[in-house]
Design a protein around this motif. Sequence first.
Motif, short mmCIF file in Angstrom:
data_model
loop_
_atom_site.label_atom_id
_atom_site.label_comp_id
_atom_site.label_asym_id
_atom_site.label_seq_id
_atom_site.Cartn_x
_atom_site.Cartn_y
_atom_site.Cartn_z
N TYR A 536 1.17 -22.09 54.61
CA TYR A 536 1.72 -21.19 55.60
C TYR A 536 1.87 -19.81 54.98
O TYR A 536 2.32 -19.67 53.86
CB TYR A 536 3.08 -21.71 56.06
CG TYR A 536 3.48 -21.19 57.41
CD1 TYR A 536 3.18 -21.91 58.55
CD2 TYR A 536 4.11 -19.96 57.54
CE1 TYR A 536 3.51 -21.43 59.79
CE2 TYR A 536 4.44 -19.47 58.77
CZ TYR A 536 4.15 -20.21 59.91
OH TYR A 536 4.49 -19.73 61.13
N GLY A 537 1.53 -18.81 55.70
CA GLY A 537 1.79 -17.46 55.27
C GLY A 537 0.69 -16.86 54.42
O GLY A 537 -0.05 -17.55 53.74
N CYS A 538 0.60 -15.56 54.51
CA CYS A 538 -0.41 -14.82 53.78
C CYS A 538 0.07 -13.39 53.75
O CYS A 538 0.61 -12.88 54.73
CB CYS A 538 -1.75 -14.93 54.51
SG CYS A 538 -3.02 -13.83 53.88
N PHE A 539 -0.05 -12.75 52.61
CA PHE A 539 0.28 -11.32 52.62
C PHE A 539 -0.76 -10.59 51.80
O PHE A 539 -1.61 -11.20 51.12
CB PHE A 539 1.70 -11.08 52.08
CG PHE A 539 1.84 -11.40 50.63
CD1 PHE A 539 1.91 -10.36 49.69
CD2 PHE A 539 1.91 -12.70 50.18
CE1 PHE A 539 2.03 -10.65 48.34
CE2 PHE A 539 2.03 -12.99 48.85
CZ PHE A 539 2.10 -11.96 47.91
N ARG A 589 -3.19 -12.71 49.56
CA ARG A 589 -2.61 -13.77 48.74
C ARG A 589 -1.83 -14.74 49.60
O ARG A 589 -1.19 -14.34 50.57
CB ARG A 589 -1.67 -13.18 47.67
CG ARG A 589 -2.30 -12.16 46.72
CD ARG A 589 -3.28 -12.83 45.76
NE ARG A 589 -2.64 -13.80 44.91
CZ ARG A 589 -2.11 -13.50 43.70
NH1 ARG A 589 -2.18 -12.26 43.24
NH2 ARG A 589 -1.54 -14.43 42.97
N GLY A 590 -1.83 -15.97 49.21
CA GLY A 590 -1.04 -16.95 49.95
C GLY A 590 -1.90 -18.08 50.49
O GLY A 590 -3.10 -17.90 50.71
N GLY A 592 -2.07 -19.40 53.35
CA GLY A 592 -2.53 -19.29 54.73
C GLY A 592 -3.64 -18.30 54.93
O GLY A 592 -4.08 -18.08 56.06
N CYS A 593 -4.09 -17.67 53.87
CA CYS A 593 -5.05 -16.57 54.05
C CYS A 593 -6.42 -17.03 54.53
O CYS A 593 -7.13 -16.30 55.20
CB CYS A 593 -5.20 -15.80 52.74
SG CYS A 593 -3.76 -14.82 52.37
N TYR B 536 0.22 -10.56 62.10
CA TYR B 536 -0.34 -11.48 61.13
C TYR B 536 0.63 -11.61 59.98
O TYR B 536 1.17 -10.64 59.48
CB TYR B 536 -1.68 -10.95 60.63
CG TYR B 536 -2.56 -12.03 60.09
CD1 TYR B 536 -3.48 -12.66 60.90
CD2 TYR B 536 -2.45 -12.43 58.76
CE1 TYR B 536 -4.27 -13.67 60.41
CE2 TYR B 536 -3.24 -13.44 58.27
CZ TYR B 536 -4.16 -14.06 59.09
OH TYR B 536 -4.94 -15.06 58.61
N GLY B 537 0.84 -12.78 59.53
CA GLY B 537 1.61 -12.99 58.31
C GLY B 537 3.09 -13.12 58.55
O GLY B 537 3.66 -12.64 59.53
N CYS B 538 3.71 -13.86 57.65
CA CYS B 538 5.13 -14.14 57.74
C CYS B 538 5.54 -14.58 56.35
O CYS B 538 4.81 -15.28 55.66
CB CYS B 538 5.37 -15.27 58.74
SG CYS B 538 7.05 -15.89 58.78
N PHE B 539 6.64 -14.10 55.91
CA PHE B 539 7.13 -14.61 54.63
C PHE B 539 8.62 -14.83 54.73
O PHE B 539 9.27 -14.44 55.71
CB PHE B 539 6.77 -13.67 53.48
CG PHE B 539 7.49 -12.36 53.54
CD1 PHE B 539 8.57 -12.12 52.70
CD2 PHE B 539 7.11 -11.38 54.43
CE1 PHE B 539 9.23 -10.91 52.76
CE2 PHE B 539 7.77 -10.19 54.49
CZ PHE B 539 8.84 -9.94 53.66
N LEU B 568 2.63 -15.50 43.01
CA LEU B 568 2.17 -14.45 43.91
C LEU B 568 2.78 -13.11 43.55
O LEU B 568 2.43 -12.09 44.15
CB LEU B 568 2.55 -14.80 45.36
CG LEU B 568 1.85 -16.02 45.91
CD1 LEU B 568 2.48 -16.45 47.21
CD2 LEU B 568 0.37 -15.73 46.12
N LEU B 575 6.74 -18.06 50.56
CA LEU B 575 5.93 -18.29 51.76
C LEU B 575 6.31 -19.61 52.43
O LEU B 575 5.46 -20.32 52.98
CB LEU B 575 4.43 -18.28 51.40
CG LEU B 575 3.91 -16.92 50.97
CD1 LEU B 575 2.47 -17.01 50.52
CD2 LEU B 575 4.00 -15.93 52.13
N LEU B 576 7.59 -19.93 52.36
CA LEU B 576 8.05 -21.14 53.06
C LEU B 576 7.83 -21.00 54.57
O LEU B 576 7.99 -19.92 55.13
CB LEU B 576 9.55 -21.33 52.83
CG LEU B 576 9.98 -21.99 51.53
CD1 LEU B 576 11.51 -21.92 51.43
CD2 LEU B 576 9.53 -23.44 51.50
N PRO B 577 7.46 -22.08 55.23
CA PRO B 577 7.37 -22.00 56.70
C PRO B 577 8.74 -21.63 57.27
O PRO B 577 9.77 -22.02 56.71
CB PRO B 577 6.97 -23.41 57.11
CG PRO B 577 6.41 -24.04 55.89
CD PRO B 577 7.08 -23.39 54.72
#
Lengths: 954, 954
Positions: A536-539, A589-590, A592-593, B536-539, B568, B575-577
């Motif tokens: 999950y997640g990507c930055f 990075r991450g 989910g990317c 897009y993206g979530c952290f 990272l 990057l936890l859900p």
Amino acid sequence: MKLPGQEEFEVSSACENVPTGELENGPGSCPSPDGTSDTDRGDRGVPTDPLLFIQLNELLGWPQALEWRETGRWVLFEEKLEVDAGRWSVPHVPTLALPSLQKLRSLLAEGLVLLDCPAQSFLELVEQVTRVESLSPELRGQLQALLLQRPQHLIQPTGTRPCQGSAHPREASHSEEAPLKEQRQNPLRRKLPPGAEAGAVLAGELGFLVRPLGAFVRLRDPVVLGPLTEVPLPSRFFCLLLGPSTLGRGYHEMGRAMAVLLSDRQFQWSVRRASSLQDLLAALDAFLEEVTVLPPGRWDPTARIAPPKCLPSQHKRLLSQLREVKGPSAQHGALAEDRHGHWPHVPSPELQRTGRLFGGLVQDVRRKALWYTSDFLDALHPQCFSAVLYIYLATITNAITFGGLLGEATDGAQGVLESFLGTAVAGAAFCLLAGQPLTILSSTGPVLVFERLLFSFSRDYSLDYLPFRLWVGIWVATFCLALVATEASVLVRYFTRFTEEGFCALISLIFIYDAVGKMLSLTSAYPIQSPGSPAYGCFCQYPDLGGNESQWKETEPKDRDDISSMDLGLVNASLLPPPECARRGGHPRGPGCHIVPDIAFFSVLLFLTSFLIATALKHVKTSRFFPSVVRKVLGDFSSVLAMLLGCGLDSFLGLATPKLMVPSEFKPTLPGRGWLVSPFGANPWWLSVAAALPALLLSILIFMDQQITAVILNRAEYKLRKGAGFHLDLFCVAVLLLLTSVLGLPWYVSATVISLAHMDSLRRESTACVLGEPRSFLGIREQRLTGLVVFILTGASIFLAPVLKFIPMPVLYGIFLYMGVAAISSIQFTKRVQLLLMPAKHQPDLLLLRHVPLSRVHLFTAIQLACLGLLWIIKSTPAAIIFPLMLLGLVGVRKALEWVFSPQELLWLDELMPEKERNIPEKGLEPEYSLSGDTEDSELMYQPRAPEINISVN
Amino acid sequence: MKLPGQEEFEVSSACENVPTGELENGPGSCPSPDGTSDTDRGDRGVPTDPLLFIQLNELLGWPQALEWRETGRWVLFEEKLEVDAGRWSVPHVPTLALPSLQKLRSLLAEGLVLLDCPAQSFLELVEQVTRVESLSPELRGQLQALLLQRPQHLIQPTGTRPCQGSAHPREASHSEEAPLKEQRQNPLRRKLPPGAEAGAVLAGELGFLVRPLGAFVRLRDPVVLGPLTEVPLPSRFFCLLLGPSTLGRGYHEMGRAMAVLLSDRQFQWSVRRASSLQDLLAALDAFLEEVTVLPPGRWDPTARIAPPKCLPSQHKRLLSQLREVKGPSAQHGALAEDRHGHWPHVPSPELQRTGRLFGGLVQDVRRKALWYTSDFLDALHPQCFSAVLYIYLATITNAITFGGLLGEATDGAQGVLESFLGTAVAGAAFCLLAGQPLTILSSTGPVLVFERLLFSFSRDYSLDYLPFRLWVGIWVATFCLALVATEASVLVRYFTRFTEEGFCALISLIFIYDAVGKMLSLTSAYPIQSPGSPAYGCFCQYPDLGGNESQWKETEPKDRDDISSMDLGLVNASLLPPPECARRGGHPRGPGCHIVPDIAFFSVLLFLTSFLIATALKHVKTSRFFPSVVRKVLGDFSSVLAMLLGCGLDSFLGLATPKLMVPSEFKPTLPGRGWLVSPFGANPWWLSVAAALPALLLSILIFMDQQITAVILNRAEYKLRKGAGFHLDLFCVAVLLLLTSVLGLPWYVSATVISLAHMDSLRRESTACVLGEPRSFLGIREQRLTGLVVFILTGASIFLAPVLKFIPMPVLYGIFLYMGVAAISSIQFTKRVQLLLMPAKHQPDLLLLRHVPLSRVHLFTAIQLACLGLLWIIKSTPAAIIFPLMLLGLVGVRKALEWVFSPQELLWLDELMPEKERNIPEKGLEPEYSLSGDTEDSELMYQPRAPEINISVN
């Protein structure tokens, strides 16, 4: 020069409104035993009479307001006037009550019969008919005036709204001799063949008559009797049935009986030749001898029976007539033909062994050379234009799908571009030179399977693929030429329905399996994210502060603010989507990317949508909705339309679904190779010899694939006039195989599905489609031009590459699934598998089941299923390379079945193999004659004998 | 005590193999004019004879190996032995050649006719029959031995594999008088009604005879003639047709002709009463007078005609017979009944105004009280058990879907729990007390629409909803009681098909619109992410370092490593859900945090899957596949199975699709309210008076909704014996409405769709389903128990709440779509809309189109469409609250149509309204008699007159 009624006349626009789906009897679905249509052409060896249009004018309104009204009409079937609704009924099988026929007989027996009446106008005719003793001069005048009164017709224009034919319905204007404008403009006229004649029956109750008045007139020279009949045809017969009110609707029923009699071919034949009242009555009695009787109480006499799809042959009835006239010798020739028609397996001249080297090829060339000019001239018909468009779209769809699959199977050694180029070159050459130019060459499933196996073999052993393949191609061409030289093609007579069905079912299953498999592999490439998954997640991470951070800051300060990295409190990072991030120098990075959401389910949706829409549109063709032009377009272009809809949906949502990868330049898909394959490449020299082994297997495959298709295309029921060319076809395939191997293009053989669609789009049909007659199938427009143009267009489509990359792969897989399902649904084998799931009492009334015990049918099906399962297992194991041999093994299994099943059973379940045919007494081969006797001897004529692989995929 | 053949006999297991889907003629689809089935029950007023089973034993194998073989059998239709396949053909309408009937006639005329033969055994019978002068004693002996030879029967067990009835086929054992074991075990026997008799026809060619031998015997007392017939029934008739070889298969055909004659009801009637050869021949001639004749050449005589769905009434034929015997007075009563049957609109006693206050209600109570005990006793039948299961599943599905929608519409003021509770209470009470206990109460579409409007009104004006609703309920109950008092229910006679169809179409469209709309709203709640979208993206951001970072570090140090935040290079973030992040004290940050991927498309998939599976399974019922038990289960439970499959798919993938929200405790869905609604709440006092205005509208709606459904359920073609109770029903609805308002539960009225399904599951049918006879519909099991048990079970299902929360909403929407589509497909209006899209010549041969001009049909359809459009527009605007009035307006529009259409046209397109019926001369109402005359007067009998809203949704 075509004689009226003797030859077919061309399909005209007038017929296009007929529901083709319902009336259409596909090739083989209703083979007439002597290969002719008995409706608009004479049976062979029997004198031909013009078609008769019969109209019943009824006298209504006694005693107040007498008027004649057309209340029924007949050509083959009856159409009744729906008085209230003001429309013609659907054509139906006429049903009569027995008493009305008997009353008619006695009225005729007592009445006036004028054979070869010389009347030249309606007025003269009326005078002749009313010259009866029982009428006083006054009554005669009244009657004459009444008869000359103009009848009302319901002339139905081609549109939906019917209108009254007569402008002033109640106006008792006297009929003039010239036909009215509405009669001349009657669209019905265009649907009747030239030379058709009319017969008019006038019936009704007329109170001032003291006794019934019956008159039957055959005119010596048919003349147009003014506005008497709704179509201004010259009338040959005229019948008057009037009488006092005692009988009520009896006259109506007698009039119908007379009309039905006149619409009977045999009665017509007799009454045209009758020389006395006795002849007329004898013809009526002969008719009565042959009627079918339905008991009361078990049948509703008012129910309308839809015209049967297959009419019984009038041959036999007319022959029995002929026998009386000309003696037994006249019928011998016709009967012999009859037998030939029954017997599709009498070896055709194309398949007779000459015994000389290349003897078959030489014969093929000689035979086809005679037709070469006509092969181009015969294409000059508008129908060919629509065939070209249809087959072109089907061909490029096929080239795209197979190109895509080949590209995957060979890791880009071949691709869509090669597929287009190869299809165009090979197809066009084949259409120009082959023995059966209706064939469409294409990549086929089995060859694709083989190519995939060959590629994985050469990859596993680190061989240079294309040079290796070149040698395989050289060997295959050599073997095939050897097969041509030895006239091996005559062996196709051993390919019975058993083999064809096994082959067809396997191809179809491969299609279906591949389509579903590819689709599922997409969902693993684009995984579904379940809520708890850690991925999950990507930055977007920017380079180190120590690095080129300054450059970043300088170039895109504004963008960083937009992404609100600062708001989020991120240092050196933002939430830019990965592609954007990479473009700007950052690193996504991450976990989910690499995940693109929504793609998996959207692909499934596209897949199902394109499959279901193609299936649904195909069914539109046989539905009742829309004008037939619309239905035909929707049905014929169903898969193209489904593809377009799929692409539209995809681009509407704009998701990153996997698309068809097409080269943007005209160069081989594999980078760095030229158009000519080098003969050795990186391979050792001995590989060129070793390639003979796989080539042997491929040769068998090519031979089987090519010839089974050729057998299907050259079936007797397609009524091809120019004959087949099995040897020449194989020769062309071999030469083209060599050429494509040298150029590194895909290999091509005849494609069953698309070739049948090609033939289907070139059907010639009779036009006499009015009044419920099923359109009769006359043959195929056999020519070379449509195929040629299709492949030239295909070649030109290489420049379509920029457009093709908008096609999502799931849509193509959906179309593949559709093709597979359509093909497997069309074979009898599938119907028999379905029988396994049906309780015995719910099974359809198949002729097969009338003659073979159910357990034997199931056993045969089970053996086919087992063969298919074995083939499938072999295809899926490393032993797959011997798969072509197994295909050949099917013929052996079929041969072995002769130990299990009786020839009779095999005749119904399959066909007979050549030897058996010769060895078995003829009687044994015609079980229906020996056991069920007279009443069923026409059954065989209607049995769809042919393995109806009428796959009509577009 | 039931007399044999006089009353229906109960559905036995023996009949369950008949393809019910094909044979089933739904209520109204084939109304017989006199309300009786003429096959296994006698026509009223006509003496009843036992059913006759006729068997043809053919003498085969002359001259080598003579044997008798059963080659045909008849009850209503013919079954032919397929000799090769060893099976019985499908039952079909027998067809004969006219000459065979004529030859049979002359053979009988010259032969031996024994009427009331006293023979007590087959031996005696054979002796009597062979006592002919033309036979020498030696020949007579030979013939007797031959006749006594045991015939071969093909006794087909219930399973799939047929077996030869005779153990030793060629053994010429002499027949003994006792029937064989296989005869006694013949499953056919169970399908014939008790009291059935047999008739045996023996025919064949016998070379040693010099002249044909014909004998017809009627036994005085029917006896079982040993193994002669495959079913050991007492034989009444025996016919022998033997002769020299000159005729060939002629004897077979004569035998068939004799069998067909004997299977004719009228011939049977005559020949049972014949006292001389002349009577026999007269009966044959009468038969010939009535046969239907199909011309040769236009019909294939070997084609097998499937049994028609509707048989012509034998009434008239038998009456004409009766008239000869008993004189004209005998038929008067029967004819009067005939007329009544034709005329569904003669006001039934339930709908006659008494003129007293509550007079109708009192009458209803009195009428229904008589049946009250039987209302429970009649339920004692296994069929009721399956009906309970079926309707229970349908009811809870309905309660769930409507509960969910109500919860959304009222913001939780009502919910699934209330829906279950209310359904159970109201439904059970209604089944116990109402006039038509077959009715199933449910929330319905229109009431839901009204409730939604009421809620948004009270929200907009900040009213306390439930107290306001209570007052509305009080007023509605009052108004409805007033309607009961004034006997307003008699007005339902003005609800013609026009009104019913408009209403039904609207409900269905609302279903469809809601289902699709809800589905689309899901895709906006779970948006699709396109690749370029900025969201897009979530952290997961941790609290500030200065805050409780230490706590974070202490509690979950390991987890942080797992998420590789450090790898990272993230500071204070991972990057936890989102749910996990929140659980651990962090804050999900970023535009992608609220986006759940894949849900939108997966929901669409679930929606389409459940809709398509429900539709496909419904069609399984009428397919040929699977044993009928399986088909019935799959068809009846199609929507339940589709739901289960959808839920299975959903839980297999485990995605966070929106689920049905159900309370986990037994308490009102709205937090903080008790079970009793307070009468005022926060509302001003005058609102209780103002509530009368919406209540007026709701009353109209309830009246319309309740009574239209009641009219549909109480149609004449359902053959209900216990009568309707329009007043009592409305009374019950009013009282229950008051109750549910007080408790804050949903409002209930009769639900058309589910009530029809209830009745459909309680159909009583005749069992004589052998040999192709369509099963005749006898009525409905009218009782109160099934409904009562269904609702008790529904109440108990509240404890199912923990299970129900696994149902995804898209699946429910799919089922909704299915219900809407099923309902709208079933009305004639839809068929007429389809006609608009069909070219005139492809239109089906509807009786409607035979009698009304197409343009008038289209005009009527267009007016209906316009009304529907207007209703839809009103429903969608703020004026929606007057929607009930518009529904009432439909009746007015229909009334106005009398200015546009003639009564004849309206009779075909709709029905007539009460006044018109009275004012118009009878002749005008029976167009088919006045115009088309004799041959078509049975048409009306087969016309599906009723507005066949045969919605059979489960």
